[in-house]
Design a protein around this motif. Structure first.
Motif, PDB file in Angstrom:
ATOM      1  N   UNK A   6       0.801  -1.231   0.000  1.00  0.00           N
ATOM      2  CA  UNK A   6       0.000   0.000   0.000  1.00  0.00           C
ATOM      3  C   UNK A   6       0.830   1.277   0.000  1.00  0.00           C
ATOM      4  N   UNK A   7       2.172   1.159  -0.026  1.00  0.00           N
ATOM      5  CA  UNK A   7       2.987   2.356  -0.244  1.00  0.00           C
ATOM      6  C   UNK A   7       2.671   2.962  -1.601  1.00  0.00           C
ATOM      7  N   UNK A   8       3.070   4.209  -1.767  1.00  0.00           N
ATOM      8  CA  UNK A   8       3.016   4.858  -3.069  1.00  0.00           C
ATOM      9  C   UNK A   8       4.398   4.816  -3.698  1.00  0.00           C
ATOM     10  N   UNK A   9       4.444   4.663  -5.011  1.00  0.00           N
ATOM     11  CA  UNK A   9       5.710   4.569  -5.714  1.00  0.00           C
ATOM     12  C   UNK A   9       5.686   5.526  -6.903  1.00  0.00           C
ATOM     13  N   UNK A  59      -0.178   3.506  -6.543  1.00  0.00           N
ATOM     14  CA  UNK A  59      -0.149   2.627  -5.376  1.00  0.00           C
ATOM     15  C   UNK A  59       0.607   1.332  -5.696  1.00  0.00           C
ATOM     16  N   UNK A  60       1.327   0.793  -4.731  1.00  0.00           N
ATOM     17  CA  UNK A  60       2.029  -0.482  -4.901  1.00  0.00           C
ATOM     18  C   UNK A  60       1.066  -1.660  -4.777  1.00  0.00           C
ATOM     19  N   UNK A  66       0.871   6.402   8.106  1.00  0.00           N
ATOM     20  CA  UNK A  66       1.017   5.235   7.244  1.00  0.00           C
ATOM     21  C   UNK A  66      -0.254   5.121   6.407  1.00  0.00           C
ATOM     22  N   UNK A  67      -0.224   4.321   5.335  1.00  0.00           N
ATOM     23  CA  UNK A  67      -1.460   4.117   4.570  1.00  0.00           C
ATOM     24  C   UNK A  67      -2.621   3.774   5.494  1.00  0.00           C
ATOM     25  N   UNK A  68      -3.725   4.461   5.312  1.00  0.00           N
ATOM     26  CA  UNK A  68      -4.830   4.428   6.261  1.00  0.00           C
ATOM     27  C   UNK A  68      -5.537   3.078   6.231  1.00  0.00           C
ATOM     28  N   UNK A  69      -5.707   2.483   7.409  1.00  0.00           N
ATOM     29  CA  UNK A  69      -6.427   1.219   7.541  1.00  0.00           C
ATOM     30  C   UNK A  69      -7.884   1.527   7.832  1.00  0.00           C
TER      31      UNK A  69
END
Length: 902
Positions: free
Chosen positions: A632-635, A647-648, A792-795
């Protein structure tokens, strides 16, 4: 021009891919339109994919272009058309006909294409009309013409069902042509001895029914099929009589293929020698072989040679033109074939005639009574926009397409249009990435309003019939081009309806033909308006001399369309295999299941956006680990031409060293998601088709300081943060956000994103230490927006959150559980989260499927279908369902569950 609303059910044709499915559209009293598949249409027999099923959700008037605009202001048709006609005439008078250009679309109906092509090539006198089909099927056109002497697709869809071996090359049929895929899957289920081979760098959804997957390195196809030709000869599988009587060039092609013994094929493709031999053995041992190929073959700097390498193998074995065999180019767009029939590409003339052939030019000029017919091919897409950039082309008319998103090196195209003295855009929407550069914007008719024909991948002509009135001041594309032709002083444009255009097209196809040209629909000339309206789907050729109309194949008699009647082998040489430099990846681009082109239509459907709501980079997990990326990181993906941030997505379906990114997201929906800004503009020197599947890129983590997710009734602007992607929900919008800088006033930012109205009541939770912020906004008891922010990417249970904005969610009490759950971003025990949508047709989520498996109610794909309906319509989600079933069944289960299953 406006027609009355239609009552009753109308037979029409889908607006999406080249399968050409029949559709039954029924306008309803509440303004909605019911859409189902036409059980009598021979392309789909009642089936529709997720996109086709959702067509009724895409025809509203929101964001429609309903009136002409000149220099950004509303204008009359008279003013707008005069600006176009006088502007083009002035440029032609000052700089010649090659200083103007049209760039049109495979979304056009054949009648639209015909009039635009006649205007440019016949009367303006330039070849400068090209189409976004150049990005799609131009290499097939060039390969067909080299091999067959004409742009002829030999076979039919039925051949896929009758074959003993079907080879899918560069074609994710399951996602890109789902209805044809389901026909193939059903055929294999009925005849398990049928073999299917998938040749693709990625293990796509199509692998579910494949007996063999060859994970070939990018651009290895020419070597693979050159080696196959060599293996055919070595194995004694050459059809010597067919080759001797009906072909030329076999010796030269075979000599070239001898450079590809299995060891060299392995080096050029990255495949193992054993799997190469196994594939070659399958091909040589089975007579009924169909090779289906699509964008993975065509979208290459060596695409034409790839096509001819495939065709060579079918010519060598005589496996062409007979039931269950032949090379089969499956088109990407609904009317790429119709555009090719009327000469919509810059290097073609109408009716499959050749612009470089003096006889053909004279014939078309005589029929059109056009003394100024173009004498040479025009500029192909990449070169056309370069000519706009340099000022060689000073006026361009873009119709039905969005090149600022879809062309390679898209930022360069954007800059070229910004500097062009006259840009005209015909479109159905009021906002896309190309429209801001239009000096004149013209409102065109959309699907459901258009009247004409399209031709699918198996040469079947079907009617698109209107069932909605033309809204506002919208006009059919053919009528707009015809009126401009008249205003420019040209004769031959006095068409009053689409039937008259089709009749001229049909008459030209038969004009002095006598069997010398493949495309002949003279048997459809002279149709009265009522007969044209009632025209059933029909496969060409339809000659005036034909006694009956039915399914037809070409080349079974060994007669081709070169002057000597013989086919041509082409001696191809595989390009030197490019390897990524240290730290570089190979960028591959393509489609996803539920979206289409640049989302101007599918982006209107909440159901279609629910499956994949934002652009992504598909990477092998080991590559992600080496890059320091987490799920869920951005690349950020960069090339020498531009960058995009997405988005990954980690999956072992992807090969190491490659990254796949979908083409659909535009600046309208994702400010950083235009992947074609990254793609290099290299193209095939023969076909002019860009190599959209192989660009060297670097990847790096987008170092966001914060991430967010929002649902809202209003639509946030894509410039609101460094990363922002919007998608429709039933009542509003869902938004993914991220920022590079530390967020300032979070409450002020939340108000801007989810509830600009000062009347909204906010409830909030903030923890400055952890960087966590949560906001919900209400107007009365109505939820108007919610935003969750974290470092961090929102859960967040995203589909549950979307449901709150769509369901007119109301908090039961000022301090009740509803508001607490909203701030927490998760469901209560009484409202399970469906999870990410897997089946768009029935809106079934991953958690629902997983729960059915764990409970023991559904332990197979078929059982999931019976229990939840998921996968039972278009079937394109079946591979995802299978992965969920397999993963859940592999997990350790409680003892009582294991016993109950036993």
């Amino acid at each position: 021009m406006n027609m009355k609303p239609t009552t009753g059910t109308i037979r029409t044709t889908c607006a999406y891919c080249g399968v050409g499915c029949g559709v039954l559209a029924t306008p309803e009293a509440d303004g909605n339109v019911s859409i189902v598949g036409d059980p009598e249409h021979p392309a789909n027999f009642g089936r529709l994919c997720s996109k086709g099923s959702a067509l009724g959700e895409t025809i509203g008037l929101e964001d429609r272009l309903l009136s002409p605009r000149v220099d950004g202001r509303l204008a009359s048709w008279d003013e707008a058309l005069e600006r176009v006609a006088s502007g083009f005439s002035r440029v032609i008078a000052e700089d010649g006909p090659d200083a103007v250009a049209f760039y049109v679309s495979g979304q056009f109906l054949t009648e639209d294409y015909y009039v635009a092509n006649k205007l440019m090539k016949g009367f303006i006198g330039s070849g400068n009309i090209d189409t976004n089909s150049r990005l799609c099927m131009a290499s097939s056109v060039a390969g067909h013409r080299r091999a067959f002497g004409a742009d002829t697709v030999p076979g039919t869809y039925r051949d896929l069902e009758e074959a003993d071996l079907v080879i899918l090359v560069g074609s994710n049929l399951a996602w890109c042509h789902p209805v044809t895929y389901q026909r193939l899957a059903a055929a294999k289920a009925a005849r398990p001895a049928m073999k299917i081979v998938l040749i693709d760098p990625r293990r796509t959804a199509s692998a579910e029914i494949a007996d063999m997957h060859l994970a070939i390195e990018p651009d290895g196809d020419t070597a693979l099929f050159s080696g196959l030709l060599y293996a055919i000869a070595e194995g004694g599988a050459v059809h010597c009589d067919f080759v001797a009587r009906h072909t030329e060039g076999f010796v030269d092609a075979l000599r070239a293929s001898r450079a590809f013994p299995v060891a060299k094929v392995a080096a050029a493709t990255g495949l193992g020698e054993a799997e190469i031999r196994a594939f070659y053995d399958l091909f040589t041992a089975r007579e009924k072989v169909v090779t289906v190929y699509s964008q993975g073959v065509n979208q290459s700097v060596g695409g034409t040679d790839k096509v001819n390498a495939i065709i060579n193998c079918h010519l060598a074995t005589g496996r062409i033109g007979r039931p269950g065999m032949g090379p089969f180019s499956i088109t990407g767009q609904p009317n790429a074939m119709g555009g090719r029939e009327v000469g919509g590409l810059a290097n073609q003339l109408a009716a499959h005639m050749a612009i470089e052939n003096p006889h053909d030019r004279a014939l078309v000029g005589e029929f059109w009574q056009a003394p100024n017919i173009a004498r040479k091919p025009g500029l192909k897409a990449v070169d056309l926009f370069r000519a706009v950039e340099t000022g060689k082309v000073k006026a361009i008319w873009i119709a039905g397409t969005n090149p600022v998103v879809s062309m390679p090196d898209a930022d360069r195209v954007k800059a070229a249009l910004a500097a062009c003295p006259l840009v005209v855009v015909s479109d159905v929407v009021s906002r896309n990435d190309t429209l801001p550069f239009a000096h004149v914007a013209l409102p065109a008719a959309a699907w459901g309003e258009k009247d004409g024909t399209v031709t699918n991948s198996e040469r079947r002509i079907s009617r698109q019939r209107p069932f909605l009135p033309l809204p506002g001041e919208a006009r059919p594309d053919w009528a707009i081009f015809a009126e401009v032709g008249r205003r420019m002083g040209f004769s031959g444009f006095d068409f009053t309806n689409a039937a008259e255009v089709f009749d001229e097209h049909a008459r030209l196809s038969a004009y002095r033909n006598e069997g010398s040209r493949d495309f002949d629909i003279g048997g459809l000339a002279g149709l009265a308006s009522d007969d044209y309206d009632a025209l059933d789907p029909v496969q060409w050729p339809v000659k005036a001399s034909d006694n009956e109309i039915g399914e037809k194949r070409f080349f079974a008699d060994g007669r081709f369309y070169h002057p000597d009647g013989r086919a041509r082998f082409v001696a191809v040489r595989a390009p030197v295999r490019e390897t990524a430099a240290n730290g570089e990846f190979v960028l591959n681009t393509g489609r996803v299941r539920d979206h289409w082109h640049t989302m101007t239509r599918t982006g209107r459907s909440a159901r279609l956006s629910a499956h994949i709501a934002e652009p992504f980079a598909e990477l092998h997990p080991e590559d992600g680990k080496q890059l320091g990326l987490k799920p869920a990181d951005l690349v950020t993906i960069r090339s020498a031409h531009g960058s995009a941030t997405v988005r990954c997505l980690f999956t072992k379906r992807q090969m190491r060293g490659s990254v796949f990114v979908p083409i659909h997201w535009s600046g309208e929906f994702a400010g950083t998601g235009r992947i074609d800004a990254v793609v290099r503009p290299s193209f095939d020197p023969i076909s002019g088709q860009p190599g959209l599947k192989n660009t060297p890129v670097t990847l790096s983590r987008f170092r966001a300081s914060w991430y967010g997710f929002a649902v809202s009734l209003n639509r946030p602007e894509t410039s609101a943060s460094d990363y922002l992607v919007t998608a429709r929900t039933g009542a509003g919008w869902r938004t993914e956000l991220a920022g590079l800088e530390v967020l300032g006033d979070a409450a002020d930012f939340a108000r801007h994103i989810i509830a600009p109205s000062q009347e909204a009541e906010f409830v909030a939770y903030s923890d400055a230490k952890t960087g966590t912020h949560r906001f919900a906004a209400f107007e009365g008891s109505r939820l108007v927006g919610a935003l969750w922010i974290a470092r961090e990417p929102v859960a967040v249970a995203r589909n549950w959150a979307v449901g709150q904005i769509d369901a007119d969610a109301r908090a039961s009490e000022a301090t009740g559980v509803s508001r607490a759950h909203l701030l927490a971003g998760r469901t209560g025990a009484d409202r399970p989260d469906p999870g990410a949508i897997v089946c768009a047709c029935f809106s079934i989520g991953v958690n629902e499927i997983a729960a059915a498996v764990v409970s023991g109610q559904a332990l197979s794909v078929e059982a999931v279908g019976r229990h939840l309906k998921a996968g039972t319509n278009c079937g394109s989600c079946r591979s995802e369902i299978k992965a969920i079933v397999d993963a859940k069944r592999a997990e350790p289960q409680p003892a009582e569950t294991e016993l109950s299953e036993a």
